[in-house]
Design a protein around this motif. Structure first.
Motif, PDB file in Angstrom:
ATOM      1  N   ASN A  87       0.484  -1.613  -0.099  1.00 49.70           N
ATOM      2  CA  ASN A  87      -0.280  -0.629   0.145  1.00 49.70           C
ATOM      3  C   ASN A  87       0.835   1.192  -0.259  1.00 49.70           C
ATOM      4  O   ASN A  87       2.350   1.505   0.098  1.00 49.70           O
ATOM      5  CB  ASN A  87      -1.114  -0.646   1.345  1.00 49.70           C
ATOM      6  N   ASP A  88      -0.309   2.793  -0.331  1.00 47.79           N
ATOM      7  CA  ASP A  88       0.657   3.513  -0.125  1.00 47.79           C
ATOM      8  C   ASP A  88       2.119   3.327  -1.315  1.00 47.79           C
ATOM      9  O   ASP A  88       3.834   4.126  -0.510  1.00 47.79           O
ATOM     10  CB  ASP A  88       1.403   3.839   0.633  1.00 47.79           C
ATOM     11  N   VAL A  89       1.991   3.652  -2.478  1.00 42.82           N
ATOM     12  CA  VAL A  89       3.391   3.793  -3.336  1.00 42.82           C
ATOM     13  C   VAL A  89       2.853   4.625  -4.289  1.00 42.82           C
ATOM     14  O   VAL A  89       1.486   4.819  -4.052  1.00 42.82           O
ATOM     15  CB  VAL A  89       3.637   1.673  -4.207  1.00 42.82           C
ATOM     16  N   SER A  90       3.736   5.687  -4.747  1.00 39.76           N
ATOM     17  CA  SER A  90       3.218   6.789  -5.365  1.00 39.76           C
ATOM     18  C   SER A  90       4.257   6.796  -6.954  1.00 39.76           C
ATOM     19  O   SER A  90       4.916   5.228  -7.268  1.00 39.76           O
ATOM     20  CB  SER A  90       4.605   7.742  -5.138  1.00 39.76           C
ATOM     21  N   PHE A  91       2.954   6.264  -7.844  1.00 44.82           N
ATOM     22  CA  PHE A  91       2.997   6.353  -9.113  1.00 44.82           C
ATOM     23  C   PHE A  91       2.119   7.608 -10.363  1.00 44.82           C
ATOM     24  O   PHE A  91       1.321   7.349  -9.555  1.00 44.82           O
ATOM     25  CB  PHE A  91       2.420   5.402  -9.848  1.00 44.82           C
ATOM     26  N   ASN A  92       3.407   8.186 -10.665  1.00 52.45           N
ATOM     27  CA  ASN A  92       2.983   9.792 -11.906  1.00 52.45           C
ATOM     28  C   ASN A  92       1.926  10.121 -10.499  1.00 52.45           C
ATOM     29  O   ASN A  92       0.585  11.097 -11.189  1.00 52.45           O
ATOM     30  CB  ASN A  92       1.670   8.371 -13.634  1.00 52.45           C
TER      31      ASN A  92
END
Length: 358
Positions: A87-92
């Motif tokens: 969870n809570d991963v950053s993409f674009n």
């Protein structure tokens, strides 16, 4: 810290099987080759996915180091599939969830999932990046709404399939984005369970949860209500049934069972099904060690067998014992609902004593 994701279903199965037993004392392809094939066929980069630095040969043990965080949930999916979510991963400029799905040791599906409020411009930016990286989509199934959602794009490349979806939920803050990479079926390991004639279906007593999840090919449903077992839909002797594998505190298989899910309007039809299962068990295991039909009420003698069963006046049970297992076939009615259960239990299983607080 890892946690296991599940759907808690069938809360009565465990209780029913315990009740029955208490009635008496009785590999994969080379991923370097896959990556090379993709690059050679399409010229696209395969060292990582747009939202992750993983590759198809990333192992599950390497995921936490790659994501630089602990696994949020681990889920058994049946048919050999097991997924790990972060969870809570950053993409674009979006914060979502990365999920990695393995069959055995082979990573075959990687997904980014976002749910929440989203301006259409952010979806457009992802689509632009996908087209820049992989050229025009192979298939466009989009059905756009006024707010720009309803996007469904697919890229079918030589050795990878990519799907992008942007859909709207029931509220403006419930938009969903899914970007998934999948290996084609030809690259996903086939599971051969034909040689596993176990103590209960494909399971041998003492098998791990991973082993059962890998070899059982019935339709996976989730876990039992107390998280103690894996639940599948399948058949036994031609009857539709829920199939449950139970594990002890060490996550070792020690019990299994079928709950027949066929629905009949008459108790007599359940008796026919019970007798059919009983005869099939006799054919396989021989004469039962016990065979009883017990009246729980004196009223049983005043009605026919089917009605007596349906009203809870009678209970049926047969038991067998093999070199490894106790087997119990039982039938009873609870709250006017007839339950037909076939249970298997490790003959040599001894539960660990509860030393909590000592």
């Amino acid at each position: 810290m890892k946690s296991y994701s599940c759907r808690r279903i069938l809360p009565s199965i465990c209780v029913l099987i315990i009740l029955l037993f208490s009635l008496s004392s009785c590999s994969s392809s080379s991923q370097a080759a896959i990556s090379s094939a993709v690059e050679e066929a399409s010229g696209i980069p395969t060292s990582s996915f747009l939202f992750s630095d993983a590759t198809w040969d990333t192992t599950s043990d390497e995921l936490e180091g790659l994501e630089n965080k602990s696994i949020s949930t681990t889920s058994f999916l049946g048919h050999g599939d097991k997924s790990y979510a972060f969870n809570d991963v950053s993409f674009n400029n979006l914060i979502g969830t990365n999920t990695y799905t393995y069959r055995g040791n082979q990573l075959w599906k990687v997904t980014f999932h976002y749910q929440g409020h989203l301006e259409t411009e952010k979806s457009d930016a992802i689509i632009a990046k996908l087209k820049e990286t992989y050229a025009a989509p192979t298939i466009d199934k989009s059905d756009l709404n006024e707010n720009g959602t309803g996007v469904w794009l697919e890229w079918h490349l030589e050795a990878v399939n990519i799907t992008y979806m942007y859909v709207s939920g029931s509220a403006s803050n419930n938009n969903v984005i899914i970007l998934a990479y999948e290996l084609p079926d030809s690259q996903i390991p086939a599971i051969d369970s034909s040689s596993r004639n176990g103590d209960f279906r494909i399971g041998y007593w003492g098998d791990s949860i991973d082993t059962i999840n890998y070899y059982e090919t019935a339709e996976y449903q989730g876990t039992a209500a107390d998280n103690s077992g894996l639940v599948y839909n399948g058949t036994v002797s031609g009857y539709a049934a829920n199939i449950v594998y139970y594990f002890d505190s060490s996550e070792k298989l020690y019990k299994g069972g079928y709950q027949i899910t066929e629905q009949y309007s008459q108790g007599a039809s359940y008796i026919v099904a019970y007798n059919t299962l009983k005869e099939n068990l006799i054919s396989k295991y021989g004469t039962p060690t016990s065979d009883l039909k017990k009246n729980l009420s004196s009223l049983a003698s005043y009605t026919d067998e089917g009605s007596a069963l349906q009203l809870g006046y009678t209970v049926y049970q047969c038991c067998w014992e093999t070199e490894t297992s106790n087997i119990t076939l039982g039938m009873l009615s609870q709250n006017y609902e007839i339950n037909l259960i076939l249970g298997y239990e490790d003959l040599n299983y001894e539960s660990s004593p509860d030393t909590t607080g000592l």
